[in-house]
Design a protein around this motif. Sequence first.
Motif, PDB file in Angstrom:
ATOM      1  N   ILE A 105       7.529   4.540   3.253  1.00 32.77           N
ATOM      2  CA  ILE A 105       7.147   3.711   2.042  1.00 32.77           C
ATOM      3  C   ILE A 105       6.631   4.609   1.174  1.00 32.77           C
ATOM      4  O   ILE A 105       6.929   4.541  -0.108  1.00 32.77           O
ATOM      5  CB  ILE A 105       6.288   2.711   2.531  1.00 32.77           C
ATOM      6  CG1 ILE A 105       6.915   1.701   3.451  1.00 32.77           C
ATOM      7  CG2 ILE A 105       6.136   1.728   1.159  1.00 32.77           C
ATOM      8  CD1 ILE A 105       6.207   0.453   4.022  1.00 32.77           C
ATOM      9  N   ALA A 106       5.463   5.299   1.432  1.00 27.98           N
ATOM     10  CA  ALA A 106       4.942   6.333   0.548  1.00 27.98           C
ATOM     11  C   ALA A 106       5.772   7.410   0.039  1.00 27.98           C
ATOM     12  O   ALA A 106       5.557   7.567  -1.340  1.00 27.98           O
ATOM     13  CB  ALA A 106       3.766   6.993   1.287  1.00 27.98           C
ATOM     14  N   HIS A 107       6.464   7.876   0.865  1.00 28.95           N
ATOM     15  CA  HIS A 107       7.583   8.784   0.318  1.00 28.95           C
ATOM     16  C   HIS A 107       8.384   8.395  -0.555  1.00 28.95           C
ATOM     17  O   HIS A 107       8.576   8.854  -1.669  1.00 28.95           O
ATOM     18  CB  HIS A 107       8.373   9.562   1.355  1.00 28.95           C
ATOM     19  CG  HIS A 107       9.083  10.575   0.990  1.00 28.95           C
ATOM     20  ND1 HIS A 107      10.412  10.412   1.006  1.00 28.95           N
ATOM     21  CD2 HIS A 107       8.996  11.696   0.623  1.00 28.95           C
ATOM     22  CE1 HIS A 107      10.963  11.726   0.651  1.00 28.95           C
ATOM     23  NE2 HIS A 107      10.256  12.361   0.353  1.00 28.95           N
ATOM     24  N   SER A 108       8.931   7.054  -0.566  1.00 26.51           N
ATOM     25  CA  SER A 108       9.735   6.382  -1.397  1.00 26.51           C
ATOM     26  C   SER A 108       9.046   6.234  -2.569  1.00 26.51           C
ATOM     27  O   SER A 108       9.552   6.207  -3.943  1.00 26.51           O
ATOM     28  CB  SER A 108      10.283   5.219  -0.881  1.00 26.51           C
ATOM     29  OG  SER A 108      11.298   5.414   0.249  1.00 26.51           O
ATOM     30  N   LEU A 109       7.786   5.906  -2.710  1.00 25.94           N
ATOM     31  CA  LEU A 109       7.167   5.349  -4.031  1.00 25.94           C
ATOM     32  C   LEU A 109       6.807   6.667  -4.751  1.00 25.94           C
ATOM     33  O   LEU A 109       7.038   6.824  -5.980  1.00 25.94           O
ATOM     34  CB  LEU A 109       5.521   4.964  -3.703  1.00 25.94           C
ATOM     35  CG  LEU A 109       5.746   3.308  -2.859  1.00 25.94           C
ATOM     36  CD1 LEU A 109       4.427   2.844  -2.753  1.00 25.94           C
ATOM     37  CD2 LEU A 109       6.401   2.330  -3.854  1.00 25.94           C
ATOM     38  N   VAL A 110       6.540   7.836  -4.020  1.00 23.58           N
ATOM     39  CA  VAL A 110       6.774   9.106  -4.817  1.00 23.58           C
ATOM     40  C   VAL A 110       7.758   9.530  -5.488  1.00 23.58           C
ATOM     41  O   VAL A 110       7.752  10.003  -6.574  1.00 23.58           O
ATOM     42  CB  VAL A 110       5.882  10.143  -3.907  1.00 23.58           C
ATOM     43  CG1 VAL A 110       5.983  11.508  -4.489  1.00 23.58           C
ATOM     44  CG2 VAL A 110       4.562   9.937  -3.379  1.00 23.58           C
ATOM     45  N   GLN A 111       8.938   9.546  -4.514  1.00 27.83           N
ATOM     46  CA  GLN A 111      10.351  10.025  -5.179  1.00 27.83           C
ATOM     47  C   GLN A 111      10.518   9.166  -6.199  1.00 27.83           C
ATOM     48  O   GLN A 111      11.487   9.605  -6.935  1.00 27.83           O
ATOM     49  CB  GLN A 111      11.169   9.950  -3.949  1.00 27.83           C
ATOM     50  CG  GLN A 111      10.966  11.120  -3.013  1.00 27.83           C
ATOM     51  CD  GLN A 111      10.897  12.421  -3.322  1.00 27.83           C
ATOM     52  OE1 GLN A 111       9.923  13.044  -3.555  1.00 27.83           O
ATOM     53  NE2 GLN A 111      12.226  12.887  -3.358  1.00 27.83           N
ATOM     54  N   HIS A 112      10.240   8.131  -6.239  1.00 30.76           N
ATOM     55  CA  HIS A 112      10.823   6.918  -7.578  1.00 30.76           C
ATOM     56  C   HIS A 112       9.508   6.306  -8.085  1.00 30.76           C
ATOM     57  O   HIS A 112       9.540   5.051  -8.506  1.00 30.76           O
ATOM     58  CB  HIS A 112      11.433   5.851  -6.727  1.00 30.76           C
ATOM     59  CG  HIS A 112      12.517   6.098  -5.963  1.00 30.76           C
ATOM     60  ND1 HIS A 112      13.938   6.503  -6.559  1.00 30.76           N
ATOM     61  CD2 HIS A 112      12.872   6.450  -4.598  1.00 30.76           C
ATOM     62  CE1 HIS A 112      14.553   6.911  -5.538  1.00 30.76           C
ATOM     63  NE2 HIS A 112      13.958   6.914  -4.553  1.00 30.76           N
TER      64      HIS A 112
END
Length: 296
Positions: free
Chosen positions: A39-46
């Motif tokens: 989830i954290a990675h998705s928030l950073v990427q987007h």
Amino acid sequence: MNEDSLVRDAVFVSGAAAPMDQVLDLFHGVRLTPTQRRIAHSLVQHAASAAYLSAAEIAELAQVSQPSVTRFAIALGYDGYPALRRRLREITAAGHGRPAADVPVGNELQRAVRDEVENLHRLAEQLVDPDRVTAAGALLANSRPLPVLGLRAAAPLAAYFAYFAAKVHPDVRVLDTGGSLLADRLDQAQTAGATALLAIVLPRYPRESLDALREARLAGLSVVVITDSAVSPAAEYADIVLPAAVGAQLVFDLHTAPMTLAMVLLQAICDAAPSHTQRRLEEFEQSAARRQVFLN
């Protein structure tokens, strides 16, 4: 860094943290589960759009359940996802309030190159504190042999690093082929005395790379990972994570910052054993001169 801790580097743009980096700030010092890392990675990427997505949309983006998104927000200290989304919107609004001089100009190709320059600036800011790179260099310098993992998009970078590393390290082994052969070569390196592994894991994160990191940890190897983000899936299996952003403005990614970081890491390996490095370089120069390898 241990398996379940999260390392974040301070990154600044024109004196203020960029939105993506402020999102990373939300996770600083928080222990995240593998699902929460996704989830954290998705928030950073987007980072630019995530503030306007629902919990269900974030869940779909990260390929997790909607309740996982809620638990993630609570783990960060918010009452629920709506509160986290409000914070994300504040970050996005602050990012849009930059001075006009920071607004990208030029055509698509110029913007892609400027973004790479920005990635290098961020990397330079990370290196204000070189302790983790220094520690990684010491781990890798002492490993005999030194396996270097790089699959798919990371394979050329692993080969580039290994080409120069072989001039100062007596036994560098590039692991750039997947399948059962990868497991064999990793096992052979460990049996031969390897104590550490350098892995370069770049989007779109090959599953075999993560499997190899998992096996390396089980075999007792220390794992140093160069990847695009502190919340990359590869971070879960790393003792030391060295992040360097990947350019995503063109059809295919640009790896300028990861390549620069790889050479910075090689410098740290040299600095960890200066006399050995000097001797190896002198021996190579003598051999190259005798064989007339170069024109000058």
